[in-house]
Design an enzyme around this catalytic site. Structure first.
Site, short mmCIF file in Angstrom:
data_model
loop_
_atom_site.label_atom_id
_atom_site.label_comp_id
_atom_site.label_asym_id
_atom_site.label_seq_id
_atom_site.Cartn_x
_atom_site.Cartn_y
_atom_site.Cartn_z
N GLY A 10 0.85 -1.19 0.00
CA GLY A 10 0.00 0.00 0.00
C GLY A 10 0.88 1.24 0.00
N ASP A 11 0.24 2.40 -0.06
CA ASP A 11 0.98 3.67 -0.03
C ASP A 11 1.99 3.78 -1.16
OD1 ASP A 11 -0.35 4.30 2.37
OD2 ASP A 11 1.01 2.93 3.39
N HIS A 43 -5.78 7.45 0.63
CA HIS A 43 -5.20 7.85 -0.65
C HIS A 43 -4.96 9.34 -0.63
CE1 HIS A 43 -6.92 4.18 -3.03
NE2 HIS A 43 -6.03 3.86 -2.13
N LYS A 60 -1.03 5.41 -5.17
CA LYS A 60 -2.18 5.13 -6.04
C LYS A 60 -3.08 6.36 -6.18
CE LYS A 60 -3.62 1.60 -3.65
NZ LYS A 60 -2.41 1.38 -2.82
N VAL A 89 -3.41 7.56 7.10
CA VAL A 89 -4.52 7.32 8.03
C VAL A 89 -4.05 7.46 9.47
CG1 VAL A 89 -6.18 5.60 8.86
CG2 VAL A 89 -5.76 5.84 6.42
P1 IMP Z 1 -5.88 -3.36 9.07
O1 IMP Z 1 -6.10 -3.39 7.60
O2 IMP Z 1 -6.26 -2.05 9.72
O3 IMP Z 1 -6.49 -4.54 9.75
O4 IMP Z 1 -4.30 -3.47 9.32
C1 IMP Z 1 -3.57 -4.65 8.98
C2 IMP Z 1 -2.21 -4.29 8.43
O5 IMP Z 1 -2.33 -3.69 7.15
C3 IMP Z 1 -1.43 -3.27 9.29
O6 IMP Z 1 -0.04 -3.59 9.20
C4 IMP Z 1 -1.70 -1.95 8.58
O7 IMP Z 1 -0.68 -1.01 8.81
C5 IMP Z 1 -1.72 -2.40 7.14
N1 IMP Z 1 -2.55 -1.54 6.26
C6 IMP Z 1 -3.90 -1.55 6.12
N2 IMP Z 1 -4.30 -0.65 5.23
C7 IMP Z 1 -3.20 -0.05 4.75
C8 IMP Z 1 -2.97 0.95 3.76
O8 IMP Z 1 -3.86 1.48 3.11
N3 IMP Z 1 -1.67 1.31 3.57
C9 IMP Z 1 -0.65 0.73 4.25
N4 IMP Z 1 -0.81 -0.21 5.16
C10 IMP Z 1 -2.07 -0.61 5.42
MG MG Z 2 -2.14 5.08 2.03
#
Ligand code: IMP
Ligand code: MG
Length: 350
Positions: free
Chosen positions: A14-15, A45, A18, A261
């Site tokens: 992620g990040d 985003h 996008k 976030v």
């Molecule tokens: P959750 O999705 O909040 O359950 O988090 C699970 C894992 O995914 C954690 O390590 C979060 O930091 C990571 N994570 C969830 N969404 C994102 C995102 O949009 N960007 C980066 N990391 C994410």
């Molecule tokens: Mg992000």
């Protein structure tokens, strides 16, 4: 050739940028519909529009294109408070009149957020975003969750997103599908258990919005020019604090890498070919978008002409293309939409 939709997904943790790539494509290609798949408000985003920086967690990143219908697919979790807050914040983009939320979206309630942040396992080990996504998906699987159709405040936005998107594609309209997170965070293909609560591959994103794989002609996988990761879990080739201190480039990258976030510091590593190859394979990539090239090669900042990139930057890119076997069609050289190199072949894309 019959027009089909394009899907854009994150290649790693992620990040990858996008948000910026999606808003660039929306401005350039002017899709009739931008539809969001993915997990839910755990994803942030970042979009720069009208000179301001916006972080969207629910509204599709295509909002700067004011003619597009903005849809949220049935697979996505919706926190009504977060969504309605964004609609208000994005008033000047007229989001209110363009938004459609699938009536089948699962709702995140306060109690889900509590369960997410009170569980020591989730908070301390997985280091989730605490946005309630995991517990809400748990309740969806148990078939006890509320849906968007149960929430009076969402009534005016309710839509049958899969029907709308399929009809739009069938009538030759232009549809852009945006994913969230990235393949390395997929509950199936990521670094389990340090992953999010759903699959995040391109196929899952199509399922989230309710269209079949035959409706898509382009799968754009976004990679950053290096890797970053927020939360728990192993990051191969992680750059140590010592190394960061020694290099001006990594020092700057580290400073800029904070979660949209959660505001948490992201860890950083070099581009990883094994990870990228696997991501290209599972996502079925037809194109790669490479972001943050200017951070690794500061001399390339804001360049919009491929030929003007430095020799080192071109070499870096060509090596990625060669090793992954997929063309790098979009290159980001800065956070603004204008700082983009677009190498797509015009006959193939409008
Ligand atoms: P959750 O999705 O909040 O359950 O988090 C699970 C894992 O995914 C954690 O390590 C979060 O930091 C990571 N994570 C969830 N969404 C994102 C995102 O949009 N960007 C980066 N990391 C994410
Ligand atoms: Mg992000």
């Amino acid at each position: 050739m019959i027009k089909k939709a394009a899907v854009i997904v994150g290649g790693a943790f992620g990040d990858e940028g996008k948000g910026k790539m999606i808003s660039y494509l929306c401005k350039k290609d002017k899709p009739d519909i931008v539809v969001r798949g993915g997990v839910g408000p755990n994803a942030g985003h970042t979009v720069i529009a009208k000179g301001k920086r916006y972080g969207t967690r629910q509204v599709p990143s295509g909002f700067p294109n004011e003619n597009a219908r903005l849809l949220i697919g049935a697979g996505v979790l919706v926190n009504p408070e977060v969504l309605l807050g964004e609609v208000e914040k994005l008033k000047e983009f007229n989001v209110n009149s363009r938004l459609g939320v699938d009536y089948r979206c699962t709702i995140i309630e306060e109690e889900h957020k509590k369960r997410d942040s009170k569980s020591a396992y989730l908070r301390e080990k997985v280091m989730t975003t605490g946005t309630g996504c995991g517990p809400a998906n748990e309740d969806r699987v148990k078939r006890i969750a509320k849906r968007a159709e149960d929430i009076p405040e969402l009534k005016k936005y309710l839509a049958d997103v899969s029907l709308e998107v399929n009809c739009a594609i069938d009538s030759g309209k232009n549809v852009l599908i945006e994913g969230t997170q990235g393949l390395s965070l997929s509950v199936y293909y990521g670094t389990y258990p340090y992953v999010t609560s759903k699959d995040t591959s391109s196929s899952a994103i199509l399922s989230d919005v309710g269209i079949g794989p035959t409706k898509v002609s382009e799968v754009i996988v976004v990679f950053k020019s290096y890797l970053s990761r927020v939360g728990g879990g192993y990051l191969e080739g992680e750059i140590s604090d010592e190394e960061i201190k020694k290099s001006e480039i990594w020092k700057k990258i580290h400073e800029l890498e904070r979660g949209t976030v959660t505001g948490r510091q992201r860890r950083v590593a070099k581009f990883n070919f094994k990870l990228a190859k696997n991501s290209v394979m599972i996502n079925g990539a037809t194109q790669i978008a490479l972001t943050c090239l200017d951070l690794l090669f500061p001399e390339c900042s804001k360049i919009t002409d491929y030929e003007k990139l430095s020799g080192d930057a071109k070499k870096y890119m060509k090596n990625i293309e060669k090793k992954l076997g997929v063309p790098v069609t979009l290159i980001s050289t800065g956070p603004e939409l204008e700082s983009t190199i677009d190498r797509r072949k015009p006959e193939k894309f409008n």
